[in-house]
Design a protein around this motif. Structure first.
Motif, short mmCIF file in Angstrom:
data_model
loop_
_atom_site.label_atom_id
_atom_site.label_comp_id
_atom_site.label_asym_id
_atom_site.label_seq_id
_atom_site.Cartn_x
_atom_site.Cartn_y
_atom_site.Cartn_z
N TRP A 127 -12.97 16.59 -40.90
CA TRP A 127 -12.92 15.47 -39.96
C TRP A 127 -12.15 14.30 -40.55
CZ3 TRP A 127 -15.09 14.65 -35.02
CH2 TRP A 127 -15.74 15.77 -34.48
N GLU A 128 -12.36 14.04 -41.83
CA GLU A 128 -11.64 12.94 -42.47
C GLU A 128 -10.14 13.17 -42.41
OE1 GLU A 128 -14.37 10.96 -45.89
OE2 GLU A 128 -13.65 12.97 -46.33
N LYS A 129 -9.73 14.41 -42.74
CA LYS A 129 -8.31 14.72 -42.81
C LYS A 129 -7.67 14.77 -41.43
CE LYS A 129 -5.11 18.25 -44.61
NZ LYS A 129 -5.01 19.54 -45.33
N THR A 130 -8.35 15.40 -40.47
CA THR A 130 -7.76 15.60 -39.14
C THR A 130 -7.71 14.32 -38.34
OG1 THR A 130 -8.60 17.88 -39.11
CG2 THR A 130 -7.96 16.91 -37.00
N TYR A 131 -8.77 13.49 -38.43
CA TYR A 131 -8.87 12.33 -37.56
C TYR A 131 -8.75 11.00 -38.29
CZ TYR A 131 -10.46 15.99 -34.43
OH TYR A 131 -10.53 17.14 -33.69
N LEU A 146 -10.65 9.59 -40.54
CA LEU A 146 -11.92 8.86 -40.62
C LEU A 146 -12.35 8.65 -42.07
CD1 LEU A 146 -13.86 10.85 -37.87
CD2 LEU A 146 -12.74 8.63 -37.60
N ASP A 147 -13.00 7.53 -42.32
CA ASP A 147 -13.66 7.31 -43.61
C ASP A 147 -15.14 7.63 -43.42
OD1 ASP A 147 -11.35 6.44 -44.93
OD2 ASP A 147 -11.62 4.39 -44.18
N ILE A 148 -15.62 8.69 -44.04
CA ILE A 148 -17.00 9.14 -43.84
C ILE A 148 -17.76 9.05 -45.15
CG2 ILE A 148 -18.47 11.09 -43.19
CD1 ILE A 148 -16.17 12.10 -41.43
N TYR A 203 -21.27 -2.58 -45.65
CA TYR A 203 -20.02 -2.21 -44.98
C TYR A 203 -19.41 -3.38 -44.20
CZ TYR A 203 -21.21 2.58 -46.19
OH TYR A 203 -21.51 3.73 -46.89
N GLY A 204 -20.02 -4.53 -44.28
CA GLY A 204 -19.50 -5.67 -43.54
C GLY A 204 -19.55 -5.46 -42.04
#
Length: 307
Positions: free
Chosen positions: A4-8, A10-12, A58-59
């Motif tokens: 998911w991180e690579k494809t979209y 995202l920072d998970i 995470y602010g």
């Protein structure tokens, strides 16, 4: 998650709440269990309470979840959603964007931080609207989890693995439950055997060995790594020999040989050899649980159920 991180893009971050979850289960979930060992409402409360504590890190100013009013019979009824929000103390911090138009406006919407008009009004158990949104956002449908399953606590085989730990081991940690997911699981009262099925499960068992555990391994044949975890003192010689015989039984080559087989037994730094005939039959009573035999454990933990 890496996919998911690579494809979209995202920072998970994966947040481990394992021991907090075990504590919640051990104390008995406030809102009870579902059909098996699933404390769905209390699970959401725990996750949201944890997320609230992370806002500053995470602010972030609020939390968004993917809940849909009416989609799940236990945790997504309107009253359950209110209980989750109230008990997690996230009122004013919690946005449910997929069903926002069926819910009162949140402070984030009222302040203009979030445009309510761009949120959704999904409702009920159907997934047609969600799947249309998936296509609109360009998410691959094969990446979307199936609506059923996904939580081991809703599955009878997993519930059977976990129940004896709750029954016999008040000091259990999340690591005990990770071990319970591995290979074959046999119990005889407080005697617990984890039997590897293949190279991967043998390696997982190896990583979970504690100094007090009994470890069984065939001397002359390939076979499973077997871990015996004692909860109530040392095992008798009879129990150790029964566990060794089962270790040999789950080696096809040892069974075909049909003769006594040497099994190496380790505990901490001590090691010795037992010679046994491969056998699944045993006087100690090792067996695989079925739900009808262990559901009393769930019922005893379910304070909501027993009221």
């Amino acid at each position: 998650m890496k996919g998911w991180e690579k494809t979209y893009g995202l920072d998970i971050d994966i947040i481990d709440v394992g021991n907090a979850y075990v504590d919640m289960m051990r104390k008995g979930p406030k809102y009870g269990f579902g059909k098996l060992f699933n404390p769905c409402v209390d699970c959401k409360i725990l996750m949201l309470s944890t997320a609230k504590k992370l806002l500053k890190k995470y602010g972030a100013s609020f939390i968004a979840t993917g809940e849909v009013v009416g989609q799940r019979p236990m945790s997504q009824r309107p009253d359950a959603l209110n209980s989750i929000r109230n008990d997690s103390e996230t009122e004013g911090f919690l946005l449910r964007p997929l069903s926002a138009k069926h819910l009162p406006p949140t402070p984030m919407e009222e302040s203009g931080l979030v445009d309510r008009e761009q949120l959704y009004g999904f409702y009920g158990r159907g997934r047609k609207d969600q799947m249309a949104l998936v296509r609109e956002l360009g998410v691959r449908e094969e990446d979307i989890p199936t609506p059923a399953g996904g939580c081991r606590l809703t599955e009878s085989p997993s519930a059977c693995r976990y129940a004896p730990i709750f029954e016999h081991y008040p000091d259990a940690t999340d690591q005990d439950f990770y071990l319970a997911n591995v290979g074959r699981q046999y119990w005889a009262g407080t005697h617990w055997l984890s039997i590897g099925r293949d190279k991967i499960s043998n390696e997982m068992i190896e990583r979970n060995i504690r100094p007090t555990d009994y470890v069984f391994q065939l001397k002359d044949y390939p076979g499973p790594l077997v871990l015996g975890r004692p909860f109530a003192g040392e095992w008798s010689e009879e129990a150790l020999r029964d566990a060794a015989a089962m270790t040999a039984y789950f080696s096809p080559r040892a069974r075909r040989a049909g003769t006594e087989t040497p099994v190496i037994l380790r505990q901490g730094d001590e090691e010795r050899e037992l010679s046994v005939l491969p056998s699944k039959e045993n006087s100690t009573g090792f067996h695989e649980n079925v739900w009808k035999d262990v559901k009393y454990v769930r019922n005893g933990m379910d304070h909501h159920h027993t009221r």
